[in-house]
Motif scaffolding. Sequence first.
Motif, short mmCIF file in Angstrom:
data_model
loop_
_atom_site.label_atom_id
_atom_site.label_comp_id
_atom_site.label_asym_id
_atom_site.label_seq_id
_atom_site.Cartn_x
_atom_site.Cartn_y
_atom_site.Cartn_z
N GLU A 86 52.09 118.63 -61.71
CA GLU A 86 52.34 117.52 -60.69
C GLU A 86 51.84 117.72 -59.41
O GLU A 86 51.42 116.69 -58.83
CB GLU A 86 53.71 117.09 -60.88
N ARG A 87 51.67 118.90 -58.99
CA ARG A 87 51.25 119.25 -57.56
C ARG A 87 49.75 119.58 -57.43
O ARG A 87 49.13 119.83 -56.31
CB ARG A 87 51.93 120.08 -56.90
N LEU A 88 49.13 119.78 -58.65
CA LEU A 88 47.70 119.84 -58.70
C LEU A 88 46.75 118.66 -58.61
O LEU A 88 46.89 117.76 -59.45
CB LEU A 88 47.42 120.73 -60.08
N VAL A 89 45.57 118.87 -57.73
CA VAL A 89 44.62 117.66 -57.81
C VAL A 89 43.28 118.16 -58.16
O VAL A 89 43.03 119.09 -57.42
CB VAL A 89 44.60 116.97 -56.41
N LEU A 90 42.81 117.81 -59.26
CA LEU A 90 41.62 118.50 -59.68
C LEU A 90 40.41 117.53 -59.47
O LEU A 90 40.30 116.35 -60.03
CB LEU A 90 41.64 118.89 -61.35
N ILE A 91 39.18 117.90 -59.06
CA ILE A 91 38.17 117.17 -58.75
C ILE A 91 36.96 117.93 -59.72
O ILE A 91 36.80 119.08 -59.48
CB ILE A 91 37.51 117.05 -57.43
N GLU A 92 36.56 117.24 -60.76
CA GLU A 92 35.53 117.67 -61.82
C GLU A 92 34.40 116.89 -61.84
O GLU A 92 34.65 115.71 -62.00
CB GLU A 92 36.17 118.06 -63.16
N PHE A 93 33.34 117.42 -61.66
CA PHE A 93 31.97 116.49 -61.69
C PHE A 93 31.47 116.09 -62.90
O PHE A 93 31.11 115.10 -63.39
CB PHE A 93 30.93 117.33 -60.84
#
Length: 207
Positions: A86-93
Amino acid sequence: MLEPARRNERRLGARTKGIDLADEARFLKSWFDKPLVTGAVSPSGKALARMMARYVDPTEDGLVLEIGPGTGPVTEALIQRGVPAERLVLIEFNAEFVPLLQKRFPGAKVVQGDAYSAAETLSGRIDSPLIATVSSLPLLTKPVRQRVALLDQCFDMSRPGAPFIQFTYGVAPPIPREAIGSVSTVGSPRVWLNLPPARVWIYRRPI
């Protein structure tokens, strides 16, 4: 200094799945389609993923940004380290990887977008400073000024002293010291168990 590894078996068992040969095939296909975007022909090995996660302090309250997570080996290592999904933010192209990440890490916030424009991509999506940024982007495919701009964006969204963590297969830091002034740059031991061998670099803006 190398931080001690920590495990959280309860979170790991509930929220992650192993990286398998199907991931290798996905990565290989993505690399053939877009080699400058994917940057690697296979996901990061477990030893390298653990080395990257070691520089994140799971006891510190706040969000962890992961950019370029791919199929999730570093995400898995971060959860093993003790960072709740819940504390992870993932940016994936890569749009093909996004549903896979959402399925494997249902508590994490997965954003499809351009990590090199991280501030714009995350505008309105986070409401607290980052405690760390963990990057698997192929930085060497970009001009130095773009690498520095990415570093500055992530620092601007972070707490003072928060690390920007990046791996490279090369010997030199992927963001050259001479381009970032007073930002500290520390390299990890080389991860020989990864194929090819790699090193993790930790950047911190002076407090």
